[in-house]
Every structure is written in structure tokens, then in C-alpha cells.
Design a protein around this motif. Structure first.
Motif, PDB file in Angstrom:
ATOM      1  N   LYS A 202       0.852  -1.205   0.000  1.00 43.12           N
ATOM      2  CA  LYS A 202       0.000   0.000   0.000  1.00 43.12           C
ATOM      3  C   LYS A 202       0.884   1.249   0.000  1.00 43.12           C
ATOM      4  CE  LYS A 202      -4.275  -1.753   0.918  1.00 43.12           C
ATOM      5  NZ  LYS A 202      -4.067  -3.163   0.647  1.00 43.12           N
ATOM      6  N   THR A 203       0.360   2.314  -0.584  1.00 41.73           N
ATOM      7  CA  THR A 203       1.137   3.557  -0.606  1.00 41.73           C
ATOM      8  C   THR A 203       1.190   4.181   0.787  1.00 41.73           C
ATOM      9  OG1 THR A 203      -0.069   3.835  -2.657  1.00 41.73           O
ATOM     10  CG2 THR A 203       1.505   5.549  -2.121  1.00 41.73           C
ATOM     11  N   ASP A 204       0.046   4.215   1.464  1.00 47.15           N
ATOM     12  CA  ASP A 204       0.006   4.782   2.811  1.00 47.15           C
ATOM     13  C   ASP A 204       0.163   3.661   3.843  1.00 47.15           C
ATOM     14  OD1 ASP A 204      -0.506   6.026   5.205  1.00 47.15           O
ATOM     15  OD2 ASP A 204      -2.241   7.178   4.470  1.00 47.15           O
ATOM     16  N   ARG A 205       1.384   3.445   4.261  1.00 47.96           N
ATOM     17  CA  ARG A 205       1.703   2.313   5.158  1.00 47.96           C
ATOM     18  C   ARG A 205       1.096   2.509   6.559  1.00 47.96           C
ATOM     19  NH1 ARG A 205       6.665   1.623   2.003  1.00 47.96           N
ATOM     20  NH2 ARG A 205       5.863   0.494   0.227  1.00 47.96           N
ATOM     21  N   ILE A 206       1.043   3.769   7.002  1.00 51.22           N
ATOM     22  CA  ILE A 206       0.517   4.042   8.338  1.00 51.22           C
ATOM     23  C   ILE A 206      -0.985   3.703   8.377  1.00 51.22           C
ATOM     24  CG2 ILE A 206       0.272   5.819  10.152  1.00 51.22           C
ATOM     25  CD1 ILE A 206       3.219   5.204   9.325  1.00 51.22           C
ATOM     26  N   GLN A 207      -1.685   4.157   7.338  1.00 48.89           N
ATOM     27  CA  GLN A 207      -3.115   3.859   7.264  1.00 48.89           C
ATOM     28  C   GLN A 207      -3.341   2.348   7.154  1.00 48.89           C
ATOM     29  OE1 GLN A 207      -5.579   6.161   7.741  1.00 48.89           O
ATOM     30  NE2 GLN A 207      -6.846   4.308   7.873  1.00 48.89           N
ATOM     31  N   ALA A 208      -2.498   1.687   6.353  1.00 42.86           N
ATOM     32  CA  ALA A 208      -2.625   0.230   6.175  1.00 42.86           C
ATOM     33  C   ALA A 208      -2.464  -0.483   7.520  1.00 42.86           C
ATOM     34  CB  ALA A 208      -1.575  -0.264   5.183  1.00 42.86           C
ATOM     35  N   ALA A 209      -1.474  -0.047   8.307  1.00 45.93           N
ATOM     36  CA  ALA A 209      -1.250  -0.663   9.619  1.00 45.93           C
ATOM     37  C   ALA A 209      -2.438  -0.388  10.540  1.00 45.93           C
ATOM     38  CB  ALA A 209       0.031  -0.109  10.226  1.00 45.93           C
ATOM     39  N   LYS A 210      -2.943   0.862  10.490  1.00 44.09           N
ATOM     40  CA  LYS A 210      -4.100   1.220  11.336  1.00 44.09           C
ATOM     41  C   LYS A 210      -5.300   0.340  10.996  1.00 44.09           C
ATOM     42  CE  LYS A 210      -3.204   6.014  12.538  1.00 44.09           C
ATOM     43  NZ  LYS A 210      -3.256   7.349  11.957  1.00 44.09           N
ATOM     44  N   ASP A 211      -5.519   0.121   9.699  1.00 43.39           N
ATOM     45  CA  ASP A 211      -6.661  -0.701   9.269  1.00 43.39           C
ATOM     46  C   ASP A 211      -6.557  -2.123   9.824  1.00 43.39           C
ATOM     47  OD1 ASP A 211      -7.615   1.474   7.899  1.00 43.39           O
ATOM     48  OD2 ASP A 211      -6.947   0.792   5.907  1.00 43.39           O
ATOM     49  N   ILE A 212      -5.339  -2.670   9.812  1.00 45.05           N
ATOM     50  CA  ILE A 212      -5.138  -4.041  10.337  1.00 45.05           C
ATOM     51  C   ILE A 212      -5.411  -4.059  11.846  1.00 45.05           C
ATOM     52  CG2 ILE A 212      -3.419  -5.854  10.760  1.00 45.05           C
ATOM     53  CD1 ILE A 212      -2.030  -4.935   8.138  1.00 45.05           C
ATOM     54  N   LEU A 213      -4.825  -3.100  12.557  1.00 47.96           N
ATOM     55  CA  LEU A 213      -4.980  -3.092  14.019  1.00 47.96           C
ATOM     56  C   LEU A 213      -6.431  -2.834  14.435  1.00 47.96           C
ATOM     57  CD1 LEU A 213      -1.717  -1.307  15.204  1.00 47.96           C
ATOM     58  CD2 LEU A 213      -2.335  -3.712  15.490  1.00 47.96           C
ATOM     59  N   GLU A 214      -7.093  -1.960  13.698  1.00 52.05           N
ATOM     60  CA  GLU A 214      -8.493  -1.660  14.012  1.00 52.05           C
ATOM     61  C   GLU A 214      -9.347  -2.914  13.895  1.00 52.05           C
ATOM     62  OE1 GLU A 214     -10.904   1.458  11.782  1.00 52.05           O
ATOM     63  OE2 GLU A 214      -9.349   2.597  12.860  1.00 52.05           O
ATOM     64  N   SER A 215      -9.120  -3.654  12.825  1.00 49.53           N
ATOM     65  CA  SER A 215      -9.898  -4.871  12.623  1.00 49.53           C
ATOM     66  C   SER A 215      -9.547  -5.899  13.699  1.00 49.53           C
ATOM     67  CB  SER A 215      -9.651  -5.405  11.212  1.00 49.53           C
ATOM     68  OG  SER A 215      -9.425  -6.769  11.213  1.00 49.53           O
ATOM     69  N   ALA A 216      -8.272  -5.937  14.105  1.00 53.02           N
ATOM     70  CA  ALA A 216      -7.848  -6.873  15.150  1.00 53.02           C
ATOM     71  C   ALA A 216      -8.521  -6.539  16.475  1.00 53.02           C
ATOM     72  CB  ALA A 216      -6.336  -6.815  15.298  1.00 53.02           C
ATOM     73  N   LEU A 217      -8.528  -5.251  16.828  1.00 51.33           N
ATOM     74  CA  LEU A 217      -9.037  -4.842  18.133  1.00 51.33           C
ATOM     75  C   LEU A 217     -10.557  -4.970  18.255  1.00 51.33           C
ATOM     76  CD1 LEU A 217      -6.639  -1.818  18.701  1.00 51.33           C
ATOM     77  CD2 LEU A 217      -6.659  -3.968  19.983  1.00 51.33           C
ATOM     78  N   LYS A 218     -11.226  -4.892  17.124  1.00 49.13           N
ATOM     79  CA  LYS A 218     -12.674  -5.023  17.118  1.00 49.13           C
ATOM     80  C   LYS A 218     -13.102  -6.405  17.606  1.00 49.13           C
ATOM     81  CE  LYS A 218     -14.076  -2.433  13.334  1.00 49.13           C
ATOM     82  NZ  LYS A 218     -14.241  -2.592  11.898  1.00 49.13           N
ATOM     83  N   ASN A 219     -12.205  -7.367  17.441  1.00 44.29           N
ATOM     84  CA  ASN A 219     -12.573  -8.750  17.699  1.00 44.29           C
ATOM     85  C   ASN A 219     -12.066  -9.339  19.007  1.00 44.29           C
ATOM     86  OD1 ASN A 219     -13.931 -10.057  15.132  1.00 44.29           O
ATOM     87  ND2 ASN A 219     -12.532  -8.436  14.489  1.00 44.29           N
ATOM     88  N   ILE A 220     -11.464  -8.494  19.862  1.00 44.81           N
ATOM     89  CA  ILE A 220     -10.990  -9.093  21.119  1.00 44.81           C
ATOM     90  C   ILE A 220     -11.670  -8.459  22.340  1.00 44.81           C
ATOM     91  CG2 ILE A 220      -8.782  -9.907  20.280  1.00 44.81           C
ATOM     92  CD1 ILE A 220      -7.534  -7.347  21.527  1.00 44.81           C
TER      93      ILE A 220
END
Ligand code: DX5
Ligand code: ZN
Length: 220
Positions: A202-220
Motif C-alpha cells: 500500500k502507498t500509505d503504510r501508516i493507514q494500512a497498519a491502522k486498518d489491520i490493528l483496528e480490525s484486530a481490536l474489534k474482535n478481542i
């Protein structure tokens, strides 16, 4: 709430511009994941200890994943080159207990990895001397592959074993991690996510990382 951490994998970075690629993920990288492949244990060849040594001054803890045959022969070189976390494959070493003990003696965190077809039971006699289990959610060798959902049951089983025998165990998952899979692996019990393509692709690596973490945190 449980902490979820991220280890961007430089396998999907632009090797010609490695320094700026690492800078682009610095603020979201708890560890930097380095995939070492020997063309024998896996059908691909990547980096050796000299590359690890060059990466060391970046200051991000180096999470070195050895996908090599007979890893015990290389443990010392990778640790003296700067690996802080050194993971070997349970299938690649006949004397895994000895090698994990050696990694710890040399001052690194000792990790053990399981391929998708490898049963969790192989951890039974080593889980108490292991700092980290790296669950492969693709067959090792290449970035950008499709996540294998069967690993979810394995993660839950490892978390259950760890609760009794080694509560501090880190469970790291590697392969096909993106916002559509991160939630399920964290719900199953993972706390460290490796992501290559989903970040460096992805071009925006920070946003890409945020998207992964957000999805992770939603599920715990
Ligand atoms: C695969 C490697 C992974 C790889 C993951 O053999 O161990 O670390 O970089 O790549 P993605 O996240 O693209 O599946
Ligand atoms: Zn890896």
C-alpha cells in the motif's frame, strides 16, 4: 484490553530502497520481521546475517524468521548480527529443545514456528522454554499468499496450552494477514501480527497498519 502488536515483513518492501521503506513503517512497527530463506527448506532465497547486521542500527527490534534447514548451525551468527527474536521451524531441526535453549543462552528471545500442516502437539514438550510461537497461516516461501483458515483452531489450541504452561507466550501469526483476517486470528488468541503485502503493498503504510490493528481490536 489485550495488546495487539505489529511486525511489518520487509519481504514485500522495495529492496533497492530498504532504508526509506523501513522509515515508512517505523511508527507502526513494534518489531521488524525479517524472512530468511535458504532455497532448501523453502523454494526461495532471501537474506543472510550480513543484511541483518546492516539493519540493526535502525533500532526497531529485529524479528528474524529462519526458514532454513539445520537452523542450529546459524543461530549464533544471526544473534551476533542483531536478531533480538530468533524463530526456527520445528520441522527443520531434529533437536529443537537444544536449539531453543541455545537461542536463550545467547540472549535472544526463542521462537518456534509451525507450518500449516504441522500439528500443535509438537509444542507439548517445548512450550515452557519457548518465548514465542509463530503460526504459519500460509505455506512459507513467498509473500502475498492467501490465508489458510485452518490455522485459527491451531492458534486457539496453542493459547489454551499456553494458559496452563506459559502464560507469557507470544503467539505470532504469519501469512495473509490483512484487515479481513486480522480480527479472526486475534480472537483466536494471537497477539503479534506479521504483515508484508498488506503494508508494503500500500502507498500509505501508516493507514494500512491502522486498518489491520483496528480490525484486530474489534474482535478481542
Ligand atoms: C512467508 C513469510 C512471511 C511473508 C508474509 O514465507 O514468512 O513473513 O512476508 O507475507 P504476507 O503478509 O504478504 O502474506
Ligand atoms: Zn515470516
Amino acid at each position: 484490553m489485550k495488546k495487539i502488536q505489529l511486525a511489518p515483513s520487509i519481504l514485500s518492501a522495495d529492496f533497492l530502497r530498504l532504508e526509506s521503506e523501513i522509515e515508512s513503517v517505523r511508527s507502526v512497527a513494534d518489531w521488524l520481521h525479517i524472512d530468511v530463506m535458504d532455497g532448501h527448506y523453502v523454494p526461495n532465497i532471501t537474506f543472510g546475517p550480513d543484511v541483518v547486521k546492516k539493519l540493526k542500527p535502525c533500532g526497531i527490534p529485529l524479528d528474524v524468521h529462519l526458514m532454513i534447514s539445520e537452523p542450529s548451525r546459524w543461530v549464533e551468527r544471526f544473534i551476533s548480527s542483531g536478531a533480538e527474536i530468533l524463530t526456527i521451524h520445528v520441522e527443520a531441526d531434529l533437536h529443537i529443545h537444544r536449539t531453543l535453549s541455545l537461542i536463550k543462552e545467547l540472549g535472544a528471545k526463542a521462537g518456534v514456528s509451525l507450518n500449516p500442516s504441522t500439528p500443535v502437539g509438537l509444542l507439548e514438550n517445548i512450550i515452557d522454554i519457548t518465548d514465542l510461537v509463530l503460526v504459519m497461516s500460509v505455506n512459507p516461501g513467498f509473500g502475498g499468499q492467501k490465508f489458510i483458515p485452518r490455522c485459527l483452531d491451531k492458534i486457539s489450541a496453542i493459547r489454551e496450552m499456553a494458559e496452563k504452561r506459559n502464560p507469557a507466550l507470544v503467539i505470532e501469526v504469519d501469512g495473509g494477514i490483512d484487515p479481513s483476517t486480522a480480527g479472526a486470528v486475534c480472537q483466536a488468541g494471537a497477539d503479534m501480527l506479521v504483515a508484508g503485502n498488506a503494508i508494503f503493498g500500500k502507498t500509505d503504510r501508516i493507514q494500512a497498519a491502522k486498518d489491520i490493528l483496528e480490525s484486530a481490536l474489534k474482535n478481542i
